[in-house]
Design an enzyme around this catalytic site. Structure first.
Site, PDB file in Angstrom:
ATOM      1  N   CYS A 112      -7.791   0.196  -3.433  1.00 23.01           N
ATOM      2  CA  CYS A 112      -6.496  -0.266  -2.941  1.00 23.01           C
ATOM      3  C   CYS A 112      -6.391  -0.253  -1.426  1.00 23.01           C
ATOM      4  O   CYS A 112      -5.474  -0.858  -0.860  1.00 23.01           O
ATOM      5  CB  CYS A 112      -5.385   0.577  -3.557  1.00 23.01           C
ATOM      6  SG  CYS A 112      -5.346   0.487  -5.366  1.00 23.01           S
ATOM      7  N   HIS A 253       0.904  -0.152   0.373  1.00 26.77           N
ATOM      8  CA  HIS A 253       0.242  -0.587  -0.852  1.00 26.77           C
ATOM      9  C   HIS A 253       1.191  -0.395  -2.021  1.00 26.77           C
ATOM     10  O   HIS A 253       1.800   0.667  -2.179  1.00 26.77           O
ATOM     11  CB  HIS A 253      -1.049   0.209  -1.039  1.00 26.77           C
ATOM     12  CG  HIS A 253      -1.525   0.223  -2.454  1.00 26.77           C
ATOM     13  ND1 HIS A 253      -1.819  -0.922  -3.155  1.00 26.77           N
ATOM     14  CD2 HIS A 253      -1.740   1.263  -3.313  1.00 26.77           C
ATOM     15  CE1 HIS A 253      -2.201  -0.596  -4.372  1.00 26.77           C
ATOM     16  NE2 HIS A 253      -2.149   0.712  -4.496  1.00 26.77           N
ATOM     17  N   ASN A 283       0.835  -3.658  -9.746  1.00 25.77           N
ATOM     18  CA  ASN A 283       0.013  -3.207  -8.617  1.00 25.77           C
ATOM     19  C   ASN A 283      -1.258  -4.048  -8.585  1.00 25.77           C
ATOM     20  O   ASN A 283      -2.124  -3.919  -9.463  1.00 25.77           O
ATOM     21  CB  ASN A 283      -0.300  -1.723  -8.814  1.00 25.77           C
ATOM     22  CG  ASN A 283      -1.302  -1.168  -7.832  1.00 25.77           C
ATOM     23  OD1 ASN A 283      -1.869  -1.880  -7.014  1.00 25.77           O
ATOM     24  ND2 ASN A 283      -1.541   0.124  -7.909  1.00 25.77           N
TER      25      ASN A 283
END
Length: 338
Positions: A112, A253, A283
């Site tokens: 990520c 993020h 996500n």
């Protein structure tokens, strides 16, 4: 004025299908209320069998390139945890699909944190004259590494891609990329990992059907993500001699809403200054930061000149942050939400 990488264009692509919380509840012990309360997610984007990561990345790359002022791209970087294959890299495939065969290309796997890591590398190459312009893509097909009935991962992750074109410019321009602070701690590798398929564990054991898929310790990841993103954000602000009061927008993020809110609280920022872009798509890992920026820009939510604090935490463990000021001259026709 120093030579710097400057944001020239941005774009994104999302698959058409959305998997709603009620669909997940049919195959695991969960509910729409449970998922929304803990993650803030109501649905996640799901790519089709004919949409590997390279296809998602190429479509996002095209959306960005179509808006760019630069006509030639020297380098294509794809940040991804879900490459088409273990070998070769996905970036050359994306470059070829975009008619950029011959340009340099490589993948970055920092989970990520991948887009921020790629931003640091691309910026460094441009500022030293080793590239004139770079297409930086974050692309993920997390549905390919998710165990379908894992309540700890299946409700969270979605599929999608976003891309940014960086050009050569001056350090005092809007959209100029300054220092990207990056960090890691390999002792925390077990927080989120896919065990089999690498050189340490080349084959699944066959004893656990979960073995080839992502495992994540959600509680520990939450704790470390908040601490590391908060810490590195403070470092990035100090490096620019800025205070939290100078920040117009926190672009973190898109892990889950609870983490976003907690990072904002730890920094002393009101939650309304935190960009939230995961409710209907999930996500999207390495794609989530450029995805959030591209979708906000396309909707007209970014007027330009916003001072942004950008941060991420991912597997590795890895983390990073940077400060930038959003340009006011790039096209808003930047993506496909399907």
């Amino acid at each position: 004025m120093a030579r710097a990488a400057v944001i020239d264009a941005i774009g994104h692509y999302l698959p058409e299908r959305r998997e709603a919380n009620d669909e997940l509840a049919l195959r695991m012990d969960t509910s729409d209320e449970w998922i929304r309360t803990r993650t803030g997610i109501s649905a996640r984007a799901r790519a089709g069998d004919d949409e590997p990561t390279s296809v998602l990345g190429a479509r996002a790359g095209r959306a960005a390139l179509d808006q760019a002022t630069v006509r030639d791209v020297d380098l294509v970087i794809v940040a991804t945890t879900t490459p088409d294959m273990k070998c070769p890299a996905t970036a050359p495939v994306v470059a070829s699909e975009l008619g950029l065969a011959g340009a340099g290309s490589f993948d970055m796997n920092s989970a990520c944190t991948g887009f921020l890591a790629g931003l640091g590398v691309a910026s460094g190459l441009i500022s030293t004259g080793n590239a004139r312009s770079v297409l930086l893509v974050g692309a993920e097909k997390y549905s390919s590494i998710i165990y379908p009935s894992d309540r700890g991962t299946a409700p969270i992750f979605g599929d999608g891609a976003a891309a940014m074109v960086l050009r050569t410019g001056d350090s005092d321009e809007l959209g100029a990329i300054g220092r990207v602070h990056l960090g890691s701690d390999g002792n925390l590798w077990a927080l989120a990992h896919v065990r089999s398929g690498g050189s340490a564990f080349p084959r699944a054991t066959g004893e656990d059907p979960h073995d080839p898929y992502l495992r994540m310790d959600g509680r520990a990841t939450y704790r470390h993500a908040v601490a590391r993103m908060t810490e590195t954000c403070r470092q990035a602000l100090a490096d620019r001699s800025m205070s939290v009061g100078d920040v117009d927008l926190l672009v973190a993020h898109q892990a889950n809403v609870r983490i976003l809110n907690e990072v904002a609280r730890e920094l002393g920022l009101p939650t309304e200054k935190s960009l939230v872009d995961l409710t209907d798509i999930g996500n999207t890992a390495a794609a989530s930061i450029p995805m959030a920026l591209s979708r906000a820009h396309a909707k007209g939510a970014l007027a330009g000149k916003e001072r942004m604090l950008v941060t991420a935490f991912g597997a590795g463990a890895s983390w990073g942050a940077t400060v930038l000021q959003w340009p006011d001259s790039i096209s808003r026709n930047s993506g496909d939400d399907n």
